[in-house]
Design a protein around this motif. Structure first.
Motif, mmCIF file in Angstrom:
data_model
loop_
_atom_site.group_PDB
_atom_site.id
_atom_site.type_symbol
_atom_site.label_atom_id
_atom_site.label_comp_id
_atom_site.label_asym_id
_atom_site.label_seq_id
_atom_site.Cartn_x
_atom_site.Cartn_y
_atom_site.Cartn_z
ATOM 1 N N LEU A 222 0.812 -1.215 0.000
ATOM 2 C CA LEU A 222 0.000 0.000 0.000
ATOM 3 C C LEU A 222 0.849 1.270 0.000
ATOM 4 O O LEU A 222 0.307 2.365 0.125
ATOM 5 N N GLU B 298 -5.342 1.423 8.868
ATOM 6 C CA GLU B 298 -5.626 0.832 7.556
ATOM 7 C C GLU B 298 -6.270 -0.545 7.703
ATOM 8 O O GLU B 298 -7.195 -0.909 6.967
ATOM 9 N N LEU B 299 -5.786 -1.322 8.671
ATOM 10 C CA LEU B 299 -6.369 -2.655 8.886
ATOM 11 C C LEU B 299 -7.812 -2.548 9.355
ATOM 12 O O LEU B 299 -8.697 -3.259 8.843
ATOM 13 N N SER C 77 -9.933 -0.076 8.967
ATOM 14 C CA SER C 77 -10.804 0.481 7.926
ATOM 15 C C SER C 77 -11.175 -0.570 6.889
ATOM 16 O O SER C 77 -12.324 -0.621 6.429
ATOM 17 N N ARG C 78 -10.240 -1.441 6.553
ATOM 18 C CA ARG C 78 -10.561 -2.478 5.574
ATOM 19 C C ARG C 78 -11.429 -3.587 6.181
ATOM 20 O O ARG C 78 -12.277 -4.160 5.499
ATOM 21 N N CYS D 195 -13.651 -3.004 8.489
ATOM 22 C CA CYS D 195 -14.973 -2.374 8.543
ATOM 23 C C CYS D 195 -15.630 -2.363 7.176
ATOM 24 O O CYS D 195 -16.833 -2.615 7.052
ATOM 25 N N GLU D 196 -14.836 -2.111 6.128
ATOM 26 C CA GLU D 196 -15.400 -2.101 4.778
ATOM 27 C C GLU D 196 -15.843 -3.501 4.357
ATOM 28 O O GLU D 196 -16.893 -3.677 3.738
ATOM 29 N N GLY D 197 -15.053 -4.514 4.715
ATOM 30 C CA GLY D 197 -15.453 -5.879 4.373
ATOM 31 C C GLY D 197 -16.715 -6.306 5.103
ATOM 32 O O GLY D 197 -17.586 -6.974 4.527
#
Length: 340
Positions: free
Chosen positions: A12, A25-26, A28-29, A31-33
């Motif tokens: 990244l 970053e971990l 946020s991803r 949460c998005e998943g």
């Protein structure tokens, strides 16, 4: 020795040495998943409302998701069950079906809740009895959702157990069914070799009585006599002796015979021809030796041979014997002699 082959370029392109940035970053991803997984559940609930059979020809929403997502059946059932528990859907008559955990579904759409925590909440809410009011149910769900956003699934399980003990102290009101009586079972079948195979499952009383009859008759030969039988063979001889004793009783009923078909009067059975030679007499054995030696076939001679012949008369013909008999319609006609 530390390896120097570790690439320094992060996928990244994040700067090195910033631990907080990696953690953000971990999260946020994740949460998005989870948010996308919640949207997948909403789509599955809508497909179930419109009818998965009418739309795609599948019998259930789980089978549909199994083929579309290419996942195992167990995972498909878990995902679809979670989707139907969190989202409302319409029935065939147009009525709306209320979800099990509506507040959990709303919070899951934000990506805060993990799938394992959602399953724990749904499990607790399904166990709540019907006499719990709607306000108490909503308050209990809100407490579990707030806990699931910051705690692990095991913490939700502990809190759910305490919640069930508070709202339903008496537990389930359903009475335990009466204990089922366990009957004795016994299986006996004849193999192609003519030997008989048996197995069973006896109740404690019957098993103890059978064991008391077999143990004194399965002892090896006393007084130092040679006895090359294995323990299983000695028990087999003891069981055969018990059958002989039971068959010699006058009160034992005769074998049942199937009624003969036909309109005429039943003919009396033909007498069984006994062998002309006299069977070998069984030598008298001392009382200290309870079980006799058997032959290689494991069958006693004498009266047992005659009883087996009488029983063989009513035994149906084995299937390979019937197939081996020539049929009249399949008989080959004699060939005519060739003439000049």
């Amino acid at each position: 020795m530390t390896s120097t082959n570790i690439p320094k370029a992060f996928p990244l392109n994040l700067p090195e040495g910033d631990a907080d940035l990696l953690l953000d970053e971990l999260q946020s991803r994740l949460c998005e998943g989870r948010r996308l997984a919640a949207e997948v559940g909403q789509i599955l609930a809508e497909i179930e409302s419109r009818g998965v059979r009418e739309l795609y020809g599948f019998n259930s929403i789980a089978v549909f998701y199994e083929h579309v997502a290419r996942v195992p059946r167990a995972e498909a059932q878990k995902v679809t069950g979670r989707a139907l528990a969190l989202n409302s859907r319409r029935a065939r008559d147009g009525t709306s079906t209320r979800p099990v955990a509506p507040l959990t579904g709303v919070t899951a759409a934000t990506g805060v809740l993990a799938e394992a925590g959602i399953d724990r909440i749904v499990t607790v809410l399904k166990k709540l009895p019907d006499h719990v009011t709607a306000s108490a149910r909503s308050e209990a769900e809100k407490d579990l959702v707030d806990l699931a956003s910051v705690a692990r699934p095991r913490d939700i399980t502990v809190a759910g157990t305490d919640l069930l003990a508070l709202l339903d102290p008496d537990g389930s009101t359903t009475e335990d069914p009466a204990p089922k009586r366990e009957r004795s079972e016994f299986w006996l079948r004849q193999k192609r070799t003519g030997r008989w195979d048996m197995r069973g499952n006896l109740d404690p009383e019957t098993g103890a009585r059978l064991n008391a009859l077999m143990v004194p008759r399965a002892y090896p030969a006393p007084n130092g006599e040679a006895d090359d039988r294995t323990p299983a063979e000695r028990r087999g001889d003891a069981f055969t002796e018990i059958v002989d004793l039971a068959e010699s009783e006058p009160d034992v009923p005769l074998p049942r015979q199937a009624p003969e078909q036909g309109t005429g009067q039943s003919q009396p059975p033909e007498p069984v021809k006994r062998p002309e030679h006299n069977p070998k007499a069984t030598p008298v054995r001392p009382k200290s030796y309870p079980s006799p030696h058997r032959g290689h076939s494991g069958v006693r001679e004498g009266a047992a041979t005659e009883r087996s012949q009488n029983v063989a008369r009513i035994r149906p013909t084995r299937w390979w014997t019937r197939l081996s008999k020539p049929r009249a319609e399949n008989a080959v006609p004699p060939q005519k002699p060739l003439t000049a």
